[in-house]
Scaffold this active site. Sequence first.
Site, PDB file in Angstrom:
ATOM      1  N   ASN A 147      52.911  77.520  22.446  1.00  0.00           N
ATOM      2  CA  ASN A 147      52.203  78.081  23.589  1.00  0.00           C
ATOM      3  C   ASN A 147      52.606  77.351  24.866  1.00  0.00           C
ATOM      4  OD1 ASN A 147      50.676  75.951  22.432  1.00  0.00           O
ATOM      5  ND2 ASN A 147      48.743  76.713  23.233  1.00  0.00           N
ATOM      6  N   GLU A 198      51.257  77.196  28.735  1.00  0.00           N
ATOM      7  CA  GLU A 198      50.179  77.573  29.650  1.00  0.00           C
ATOM      8  C   GLU A 198      50.642  77.527  31.104  1.00  0.00           C
ATOM      9  OE1 GLU A 198      46.833  75.128  28.415  1.00  0.00           O
ATOM     10  OE2 GLU A 198      46.569  76.382  26.632  1.00  0.00           O
ATOM     11  N   CYS A 232      51.089  82.812  24.236  1.00  0.00           N
ATOM     12  CA  CYS A 232      50.786  82.228  22.924  1.00  0.00           C
ATOM     13  C   CYS A 232      52.074  81.868  22.185  1.00  0.00           C
ATOM     14  CB  CYS A 232      50.023  83.231  22.059  1.00  0.00           C
ATOM     15  SG  CYS A 232      48.359  83.610  22.618  1.00  0.00           S
ATOM     16  N   GLU A 234      52.867  82.533  19.137  1.00  0.00           N
ATOM     17  CA  GLU A 234      53.386  83.627  18.303  1.00  0.00           C
ATOM     18  C   GLU A 234      54.266  84.567  19.119  1.00  0.00           C
ATOM     19  OE1 GLU A 234      50.287  82.535  18.572  1.00  0.00           O
ATOM     20  OE2 GLU A 234      49.091  82.911  16.773  1.00  0.00           O
ATOM     21  N   CYS A 268      45.618  85.836  17.898  1.00  0.00           N
ATOM     22  CA  CYS A 268      44.771  86.609  18.815  1.00  0.00           C
ATOM     23  C   CYS A 268      45.158  88.081  18.783  1.00  0.00           C
ATOM     24  CB  CYS A 268      44.884  86.044  20.240  1.00  0.00           C
ATOM     25  SG  CYS A 268      46.325  86.628  21.161  1.00  0.00           S
ATOM     26  N   CYS A 298      48.656  89.037  20.114  1.00  0.00           N
ATOM     27  CA  CYS A 298      49.750  88.679  19.197  1.00  0.00           C
ATOM     28  C   CYS A 298      49.775  89.607  17.993  1.00  0.00           C
ATOM     29  CB  CYS A 298      49.633  87.217  18.790  1.00  0.00           C
ATOM     30  SG  CYS A 298      49.964  86.112  20.186  1.00  0.00           S
TER      31      CYS A 298
END
Length: 137
Positions: free
Chosen positions: A45, A47, A56, A58, A89, A92
Amino acid sequence: MTADVWVELEQAARRVMEQAYVPYSSFRVGAAVRGEDGSVVVGCNVENASFPAGICAERAAVASAVARGVRRFTHVVIATEADSPTPPCGMCRQVFVEFATSGDLEILSVTRDGASARWRLAQLAPSPFTTDSLSHH
Ligand code: THU
């Protein structure tokens, strides 16, 4: 698929988790996807000060795989530092639907302590919006 392949994916996910850029959440995530051709591609990830601009692990892994020409995935391992294994999430899941192999995608989530949980994508995204949905308008 042999246990060795899960081990390889898990190690890759744990290793890339260390690269996570998480100044805002401190929640590190690493992901490793396995292509139908056996290739292993990782992501973490990343940010951003503008929070929604973060990505993310993934989806970072999927984007990297697609950039290498790998578009069909069979297995994913997600590594985090949470107490319990965490599922991917919703965004994803949706991205996995686009690129999952026709026989569904196996998802394994692992913690630092060695706890794990396993799902099939069809369980996590049972009625997905797909490319076929677009042809029904
Ligand atoms: N995150 C992931 O990378 N993967 C998940 O499956 C869940 C959440 C990231 C997004 C954000 O950087 C941090 O974890 C906290 O939500």
